[in-house]
Design an enzyme around this catalytic site. Structure first.
Site, PDB file in Angstrom:
ATOM      1  N   THR A  13       0.815  -1.221   0.000  1.00 37.02           N
ATOM      2  CA  THR A  13       0.000   0.000   0.000  1.00 37.02           C
ATOM      3  C   THR A  13       0.842   1.261   0.000  1.00 37.02           C
ATOM      4  O   THR A  13       0.473   2.260  -0.623  1.00 37.02           O
ATOM      5  CB  THR A  13      -0.925  -0.014   1.239  1.00 37.02           C
ATOM      6  OG1 THR A  13      -1.781  -1.146   1.172  1.00 37.02           O
ATOM      7  CG2 THR A  13      -1.776   1.242   1.301  1.00 37.02           C
ATOM      8  N   ASP A  56       2.028  -7.815  -4.041  1.00 30.96           N
ATOM      9  CA  ASP A  56       1.210  -7.830  -2.842  1.00 30.96           C
ATOM     10  C   ASP A  56       1.937  -8.702  -1.827  1.00 30.96           C
ATOM     11  O   ASP A  56       2.441  -9.775  -2.160  1.00 30.96           O
ATOM     12  CB  ASP A  56      -0.163  -8.424  -3.177  1.00 30.96           C
ATOM     13  CG  ASP A  56      -1.130  -8.364  -2.009  1.00 30.96           C
ATOM     14  OD1 ASP A  56      -0.845  -9.005  -0.974  1.00 30.96           O
ATOM     15  OD2 ASP A  56      -2.171  -7.713  -2.145  1.00 30.96           O
ATOM     16  N   SER A  57       1.977  -8.262  -0.589  1.00 30.26           N
ATOM     17  CA  SER A  57       2.798  -8.993   0.389  1.00 30.26           C
ATOM     18  C   SER A  57       2.288 -10.410   0.638  1.00 30.26           C
ATOM     19  O   SER A  57       3.051 -11.277   1.082  1.00 30.26           O
ATOM     20  CB  SER A  57       2.886  -8.224   1.710  1.00 30.26           C
ATOM     21  OG  SER A  57       1.637  -8.210   2.388  1.00 30.26           O
ATOM     22  N   SER A  58       1.034 -10.693   0.346  1.00 35.40           N
ATOM     23  CA  SER A  58       0.526 -12.050   0.524  1.00 35.40           C
ATOM     24  C   SER A  58       1.126 -13.017  -0.488  1.00 35.40           C
ATOM     25  O   SER A  58       1.011 -14.236  -0.328  1.00 35.40           O
ATOM     26  CB  SER A  58      -1.005 -12.067   0.411  1.00 35.40           C
ATOM     27  OG  SER A  58      -1.424 -11.639  -0.879  1.00 35.40           O
ATOM     28  N   THR A  88       1.688  -4.563   4.475  1.00 33.48           N
ATOM     29  CA  THR A  88       1.552  -4.821   5.912  1.00 33.48           C
ATOM     30  C   THR A  88       1.117  -6.247   6.241  1.00 33.48           C
ATOM     31  O   THR A  88       1.396  -6.744   7.336  1.00 33.48           O
ATOM     32  CB  THR A  88       0.544  -3.844   6.548  1.00 33.48           C
ATOM     33  OG1 THR A  88      -0.736  -3.999   5.921  1.00 33.48           O
ATOM     34  CG2 THR A  88       1.016  -2.410   6.396  1.00 33.48           C
ATOM     35  N   ASP A  89       0.439  -6.927   5.311  1.00 35.64           N
ATOM     36  CA  ASP A  89      -0.162  -8.214   5.670  1.00 35.64           C
ATOM     37  C   ASP A  89       0.854  -9.256   6.106  1.00 35.64           C
ATOM     38  O   ASP A  89       0.605 -10.030   7.035  1.00 35.64           O
ATOM     39  CB  ASP A  89      -0.996  -8.750   4.508  1.00 35.64           C
ATOM     40  CG  ASP A  89      -2.316  -8.017   4.356  1.00 35.64           C
ATOM     41  OD1 ASP A  89      -2.688  -7.266   5.274  1.00 35.64           O
ATOM     42  OD2 ASP A  89      -2.976  -8.189   3.313  1.00 35.64           O
TER      43      ASP A  89
END
Length: 331
Positions: A13, A56-58, A88-89
């Site tokens: 983000t 995306d961190s996932s 952040t995830d």
């Protein structure tokens, strides 16, 4: 003389921009955003930006952690600190993994992110990045997470809120630093300054199965694949399980005989496990299981992956899990 710093942008983000037509957040390369929204960063450091991937961190995993560790190693003689901007995830997982992979770090490695993009009016990204850069040029010699004016040990941190700016917490270990009018570094909470040479250990093995208990669950469904080398049981409270389920004890005995490490964690986020407090938990320990003490879930999982990557014999893996490798658990 302006000090040199490496900023690694991985996505998330913090570096996104909002599409004016659709309102959807889309990735941004961060170069223009940094110059436009935080021009004063150039007064703090000569910043070298690397973007090894934008995800995306996932979607991040061991291969990405290895890339980050290798990049930090390659810059070790060219910079005086490292900041990693990250979604952040799974930020706590990356921070925990790097704490094990980076042996004797010569400078701070500070991870940060944001709940709102840098381009947004009320973004927390600006303050997080500025504070992370300042702390990355301090005397700290470990992996930390800077979020909402607080620096926490990376492998002691959890994401504890989806919407708030204070999205991360360190439930079982005090802060490393706090940023207010001044920067307060709590030296008594820091790891000792490393004495050995800096090197990286990047072998990881994700042959880990996780089973979460719930009231009335059928543990007969807990059937790890043949290649699983470590099994995590997420239990209740201090490490308690149902005493009405003898099948679970038998399974733990079998897994232990097969050379698999069985780890008991708690669904509760804070406090220290004590499975021996109740009969059912004590029986799991007698069957060969070990417990995670006061480690976070992210630290426990990444530590298991790290140990499985470093060792083949169950004794070394068990011994390593019960030790504190990077300040991730209390002795």
């Amino acid at each position: 003389m302006v000090r040199r710093l490496l900023l690694i942008h991985t996505g998330g983000t913090i570096g996104m921009v909002r599409d004016q037509a659709s309102g959807i957040l889309k990735p941004d390369l961060l170069y223009d955003s940094l110059t436009r929204f935080i021009p004063e960063l150039t007064r703090l450091a000569d910043i070298q930006i690397e973007i090894p991937f934008m995800l995306d961190s996932s979607d991040l995993g061991a291969e990405h952690w290895k890339t980050l560790a290798e990049l930090i190693r390659d810059y070790r003689n060219r910079v005086e600190g490292v900041v990693i901007s990250h979604g952040t995830d799974t930020l706590a997982y990356t921070a925990s993994a790097l704490s094990f992979m980076l042996a004797n770090p010569p400078f701070p490695v500070i991870l940060t992110g944001a709940q709102k993009p840098l381009s947004e009016l009320r973004s927390d990204a600006r303050g997080n990045l500025i504070n992370a850069v300042e702390l990355a040029l301090s005397e700290i010699r470990e992996v930390g997470i800077l979020f909402d004016h607080r620096l926490m040990r990376g492998n002691r941190t959890v994401k504890s809120h989806i919407n708030h700016f204070d999205a991360f917490s360190s439930p079982n270990y005090p802060l490393l630093a706090r940023v207010g009018m001044d920067i307060e570094i709590y030296h008594r909470n820091l790891l000792p300054v490393p004495g050995g040479l800096f090197h990286i250990l990047t072998a990881m093995d994700n042959a880990v199965a996780v089973y979460r208990l719930f009231p009335g669950c059928r543990t007969s469904h807990f059937r790890p694949a043949d290649d699983v080398r470590a099994i995590v049981l997420v239990a209740f409270g201090a490490g308690n399980v149902s005493s009405k389920d003898p099948d679970l004890i038998d399974r733990v005995c079998q897994w232990h005989r097969e050379g698999r490490l069985v780890v008991i964690l708690s669904e509760t986020g804070a406090g220290r496990l004590d499975p021996g407090l109740y009969e059912s938990g004590a029986r799991l320990l007698e069957a060969g299981a070990v417990h995670g003490g006061d480690m976070t879930f992210a630290a426990s999982i990444t530590k298991l992956m790290f140990l499985l990557g470093q060792y083949n014999d169950p004794i070394s893996i068990r011994k390593g899990f019960l030790a504190s490798l990077a300040g991730e658990r209390s002795e």
